[in-house]
Structure formats: C-alpha cells, structure tokens
Design a protein around this motif. Structure first.
Motif, PDB file in Angstrom:
ATOM      1  N   ILE A   1       0.150  -6.085 -20.111  1.00 26.84           N
ATOM      2  CA  ILE A   1       1.002  -5.407 -19.133  1.00 26.84           C
ATOM      3  C   ILE A   1       2.418  -5.343 -19.677  1.00 26.84           C
ATOM      4  N   GLY A   2       2.940  -4.127 -19.844  1.00 28.47           N
ATOM      5  CA  GLY A   2       4.290  -3.946 -20.339  1.00 28.47           C
ATOM      6  C   GLY A   2       5.324  -4.496 -19.381  1.00 28.47           C
ATOM      7  N   ALA A   3       6.414  -4.996 -19.933  1.00 26.00           N
ATOM      8  CA  ALA A   3       7.423  -5.671 -19.112  1.00 26.00           C
ATOM      9  C   ALA A   3       8.057  -4.748 -18.073  1.00 26.00           C
ATOM     10  N   LEU A   4       8.175  -3.447 -18.374  1.00 25.35           N
ATOM     11  CA  LEU A   4       8.821  -2.523 -17.441  1.00 25.35           C
ATOM     12  C   LEU A   4       7.855  -1.893 -16.447  1.00 25.35           C
ATOM     13  N   THR A   5       6.607  -2.296 -16.471  1.00 23.33           N
ATOM     14  CA  THR A   5       5.643  -1.811 -15.485  1.00 23.33           C
ATOM     15  C   THR A   5       6.067  -2.279 -14.104  1.00 23.33           C
ATOM     16  N   THR A   6       6.163  -1.369 -13.163  1.00 23.47           N
ATOM     17  CA  THR A   6       6.618  -1.757 -11.822  1.00 23.47           C
ATOM     18  C   THR A   6       5.499  -2.487 -11.073  1.00 23.47           C
ATOM     19  N   HIS A   7       5.902  -3.210 -10.037  1.00 23.89           N
ATOM     20  CA  HIS A   7       4.915  -3.893  -9.205  1.00 23.89           C
ATOM     21  C   HIS A   7       3.934  -2.889  -8.594  1.00 23.89           C
ATOM     22  N   ASP A   8       4.441  -1.750  -8.198  1.00 26.13           N
ATOM     23  CA  ASP A   8       3.578  -0.728  -7.612  1.00 26.13           C
ATOM     24  C   ASP A   8       2.556  -0.233  -8.624  1.00 26.13           C
ATOM     25  N   GLU A   9       2.969  -0.041  -9.876  1.00 22.26           N
ATOM     26  CA  GLU A   9       2.031   0.388 -10.914  1.00 22.26           C
ATOM     27  C   GLU A   9       0.970  -0.680 -11.183  1.00 22.26           C
ATOM     28  N   VAL A  10       1.372  -1.942 -11.126  1.00 19.63           N
ATOM     29  CA  VAL A  10       0.401  -3.030 -11.272  1.00 19.63           C
ATOM     30  C   VAL A  10      -0.625  -2.968 -10.141  1.00 19.63           C
ATOM     31  N   LEU A  11      -0.152  -2.770  -8.916  1.00 17.59           N
ATOM     32  CA  LEU A  11      -1.047  -2.735  -7.762  1.00 17.59           C
ATOM     33  C   LEU A  11      -2.017  -1.561  -7.837  1.00 17.59           C
ATOM     34  N   ARG A  12      -1.561  -0.427  -8.348  1.00 16.03           N
ATOM     35  CA  ARG A  12      -2.404   0.772  -8.388  1.00 16.03           C
ATOM     36  C   ARG A  12      -3.318   0.810  -9.600  1.00 16.03           C
ATOM     37  N   SER A  13      -3.191  -0.145 -10.507  1.00 14.45           N
ATOM     38  CA  SER A  13      -4.001  -0.147 -11.725  1.00 14.45           C
ATOM     39  C   SER A  13      -5.432  -0.599 -11.441  1.00 14.45           C
ATOM     40  N   SER A  14      -6.406   0.246 -11.788  1.00 13.74           N
ATOM     41  CA  SER A  14      -7.809  -0.137 -11.622  1.00 13.74           C
ATOM     42  C   SER A  14      -8.184  -1.263 -12.577  1.00 13.74           C
ATOM     43  N   VAL A  15      -7.522  -1.333 -13.738  1.00  8.10           N
ATOM     44  CA  VAL A  15      -7.777  -2.410 -14.696  1.00  8.10           C
ATOM     45  C   VAL A  15      -7.368  -3.752 -14.100  1.00  8.10           C
ATOM     46  N   VAL A  16      -6.211  -3.802 -13.457  1.00  7.12           N
ATOM     47  CA  VAL A  16      -5.744  -5.037 -12.825  1.00  7.12           C
ATOM     48  C   VAL A  16      -6.669  -5.435 -11.682  1.00  7.12           C
ATOM     49  N   ARG A  17      -7.018  -4.487 -10.846  1.00 12.23           N
ATOM     50  CA  ARG A  17      -7.882  -4.806  -9.692  1.00 12.23           C
ATOM     51  C   ARG A  17      -9.244  -5.330 -10.146  1.00 12.23           C
ATOM     52  N   GLU A  18      -9.751  -4.792 -11.256  1.00  8.92           N
ATOM     53  CA  GLU A  18     -11.075  -5.204 -11.725  1.00  8.92           C
ATOM     54  C   GLU A  18     -11.045  -6.538 -12.457  1.00  8.92           C
ATOM     55  N   HIS A  19     -10.060  -6.718 -13.333  1.00  7.91           N
ATOM     56  CA  HIS A  19     -10.078  -7.865 -14.236  1.00  7.91           C
ATOM     57  C   HIS A  19      -9.101  -8.977 -13.872  1.00  7.91           C
ATOM     58  N   ILE A  20      -8.041  -8.653 -13.103  1.00 12.95           N
ATOM     59  CA  ILE A  20      -7.047  -9.674 -12.733  1.00 12.95           C
ATOM     60  C   ILE A  20      -6.773  -9.590 -11.234  1.00 12.95           C
ATOM     61  N   PRO A  21      -7.775  -9.805 -10.400  1.00 13.51           N
ATOM     62  CA  PRO A  21      -7.553  -9.670  -8.951  1.00 13.51           C
ATOM     63  C   PRO A  21      -6.509 -10.632  -8.407  1.00 13.51           C
ATOM     64  N   LEU A  22      -6.341 -11.795  -9.029  1.00 12.77           N
ATOM     65  CA  LEU A  22      -5.328 -12.740  -8.546  1.00 12.77           C
ATOM     66  C   LEU A  22      -3.940 -12.130  -8.652  1.00 12.77           C
ATOM     67  N   LEU A  23      -3.678 -11.406  -9.736  1.00  6.70           N
ATOM     68  CA  LEU A  23      -2.379 -10.753  -9.900  1.00  6.70           C
ATOM     69  C   LEU A  23      -2.177  -9.669  -8.845  1.00  6.70           C
ATOM     70  N   ALA A  24      -3.223  -8.919  -8.549  1.00 10.90           N
ATOM     71  CA  ALA A  24      -3.118  -7.892  -7.520  1.00 10.90           C
ATOM     72  C   ALA A  24      -2.827  -8.513  -6.155  1.00 10.90           C
ATOM     73  N   LEU A  25      -3.510  -9.618  -5.839  1.00 10.07           N
ATOM     74  CA  LEU A  25      -3.295 -10.287  -4.546  1.00 10.07           C
ATOM     75  C   LEU A  25      -1.853 -10.766  -4.408  1.00 10.07           C
ATOM     76  N   ALA A  26      -1.319 -11.380  -5.469  1.00  8.45           N
ATOM     77  CA  ALA A  26       0.039 -11.910  -5.401  1.00  8.45           C
ATOM     78  C   ALA A  26       1.077 -10.800  -5.391  1.00  8.45           C
ATOM     79  N   THR A  27       0.856  -9.765  -6.195  1.00  6.98           N
ATOM     80  CA  THR A  27       1.830  -8.664  -6.278  1.00  6.98           C
ATOM     81  C   THR A  27       1.957  -7.948  -4.943  1.00  6.98           C
ATOM     82  N   ALA A  28       0.873  -7.880  -4.193  1.00  5.73           N
ATOM     83  CA  ALA A  28       0.914  -7.222  -2.888  1.00  5.73           C
ATOM     84  C   ALA A  28       1.821  -7.942  -1.908  1.00  5.73           C
ATOM     85  N   THR A  29       2.152  -9.205  -2.186  1.00  6.15           N
ATOM     86  CA  THR A  29       3.020  -9.969  -1.289  1.00  6.15           C
ATOM     87  C   THR A  29       4.481  -9.950  -1.735  1.00  6.15           C
TER      88      THR A  29
END
Length: 294
Positions: free
Chosen positions: A75-103
């Motif tokens: 994950i590139g350093a300038l990737t926004t939190h919103d881009e992390v949340l919308r990433s299907s790769v993150v949701r599939e492989h790093i669900p913990l990051l998606a859960l925390a970023t949503a908060t």
C-alpha cells in the motif's frame, strides 16, 4: 490561529523529494513532510509545530495505490483512507485493515487523510498503528542514501516519534497475507464517531477444529506507542474458540484476555484515567477475540 511562516516545496518526483529532504537535513533545517495534512495542519495552526519548510508530496503518484504482490499487499504511503476502504484487494486479503480504517475520523478526513501519513504520525491513539503492529507490517523507506525496510515492531519509537530520519520518505507498507483460518476484528471505544480511540483493540485469531492456534493482539492508546498484548496471545493458544455457555462456568478466554493491560502504561487525560483504560483494554480485548474467533 495562523501558522508561523515557512517555505513551501512541492517536488515532482520521489528522487527530488529525497534530495530536498537530504539537503535540508545536512543544513540543519527543520523540515516537515506533508501528505494528507489531516494531522499536521492542525499542529501548524496551533503552532505546536513550526518548521522552516514544508515538503508537499502530493504530486508523487508513485506513492499511491494498492498492489497485490503474492504473499503480501503493498500500500503506497499516499493512498487515502477512502481508497484503502474501496480496495477489493484490502477487503479480501486484509479485512482487519478495512475494519479499522472504517473507524478513522469521518468521511471528509478519510477522503483526504493518507494511510502512510497516519502511520508516520505515530500517534498511539490512532487506529492504524495497532493494526500495523498486529499484522507484522514492514515499512519501506527511501532517502538519498537508498531504500531500507523497518518492521512494525521497530517503527513506533515513542509518542509521535516514528523510526524515520529527517531525510526519510515513507514510500509504502508491505502487509503480509495471513491466509485461511484467520478471523479479524477491530474493537474501538470512543466518545463520538469522529474522536480518537480512548482504547482500541486489533485482533487476529487463527483457529482450527474449534481451537485457537495463534493470536495477535495489539492495543491502541495504552502507552506512548501501540502495544502488542503478548501475554494474551500466549494464553489464548490452545483454548476453545467456542463461546462460553450461560451456566456460570469459568471462561478461559475471558481469563486470558484479563491480562490485556499487563505491561502497559495507559495515559491519563481529559477523557479517561489509566485505571479506566486498563478496564477497557480487558473488556474490549475479550470482545475482539470473541468476534475474531467467530
């Protein structure tokens, strides 16, 4: 308030950014790196930070994006939190990051704030540092001397102090894929939806055949850095992942999570005393482990 005067520099390449920061370091200037600005700009306005120059990385697209690289996600350093949340790769492989970023804060902040900026700010009350610690992330850093990697366990040095030298640029973060059998949960207690966590718990639990085989627990806002709850991790191994019944029988998982505050140094502030944070750490860890273990 109005920030103190500073020079504004906006490099157009990563090499230029490293060169500018390296020159500033050699000349003894106090230079700050600007990513999304959601943490830095308030400090500038309050004059809690007053750099001589600000280096804006906003024109460096090579620092943005989410890539599946086989055994890990980069994950590139300038990737926004919103881009992390919308990433299907993150949701599939790093669900913990998606859960925390949503908060993280609110939608406005998530659209502007960056993944790398939040981590480099190294606020122990931030949600993402604990997640990086629980997932054993690796930070990729570039300077005029070249590139190096810093494990998450070594990245958070002290309060608001990452293991970055003055001439460093955080390029991105390697997040390992944990694979099948793992469950994840992020439990957060805060006053309002936009507020920092009073206490947060990032939990990753691997279980098989109804037994917990491995656990990774990291705590938010329980010290000057995010904290791994090592005693809880060790105590959970071999325990049943099934929830306790209502017959009043002893719950070994609850007993294990009762050690969550061991070795921590929770702060005292306007929102909570240390003893209250210790209580929250124990309760929230139990909730997070139960949710992560299904």
């Amino acid at each position: 308030m109005i920030p103190a005067a500073f020079d504004y520099i906006r490099p157009t390449s990563l090499d230029e950014a490293c060169r500018v920061l390296g020159d500033a370091e050699s000349s003894g200037e106090d230079v700050k790196v600007l990513a999304g600005g959601q943490s830095l700009l308030p400090l500038l306005r309050l004059r809690l930070a007053y750099p001589t120059a600000l280096v804006d990385l906003g024109r460096l697209p090579e620092l943005r994006g989410v890539e599946d690289r086989g055994d890990h996600v980069f994950i590139g350093a300038l990737t926004t939190h919103d881009e992390v949340l919308r990433s299907s790769v993150v949701r599939e492989h790093i669900p913990l990051l998606a859960l925390a970023t949503a908060t993280v804060a609110d939608r406005a902040v998530r659209h502007r704030g960056t993944f790398g900026g939040s981590l480099a700010h190294a606020d122990p009350a931030g949600d993402l540092p604990a997640v990086a610690l629980a997932l054993d992330c690796v930070f990729v850093v570039r300077s005029s001397d070249g590139e190096r990697e810093i494990p998450a366990a070594e990245f958070f040095v002290d309060y608001l102090e990452p293991a970055l030298e003055p001439g460093d640029v955080l390029v991105g973060v390697r997040v390992p894929k944990l694979g099948p059998g793992w469950g994840f949960h992020y439990e957060k207690f805060h006053r309002t939806a936009q507020a920092w966590a009073i206490v947060g718990v990032a939990a990753a639990v691997r279980h098989s055949g109804g037994t917990i085989e491995e656990a990774r627990i990291a705590l938010t806002n329980m010290g000057s850095t995010p904290v791994r709850a090592k005693r809880v991790e060790a105590a959970l191994c071999g325990l049943s992942a099934a929830p306790a019944g209502d017959d009043g029988a002893r719950d070994p998982v609850r007993d294990a999570c009762g050690q969550a505050d061991s070795g921590t140094s929770p702060p005292a502030d306007l929102h909570a005393r240390p003893d209250y944070r210790r209580h929250l750490a124990r309760v929230l860890t139990y909730r997070a482990v139960r949710a992560a273990s299904g």
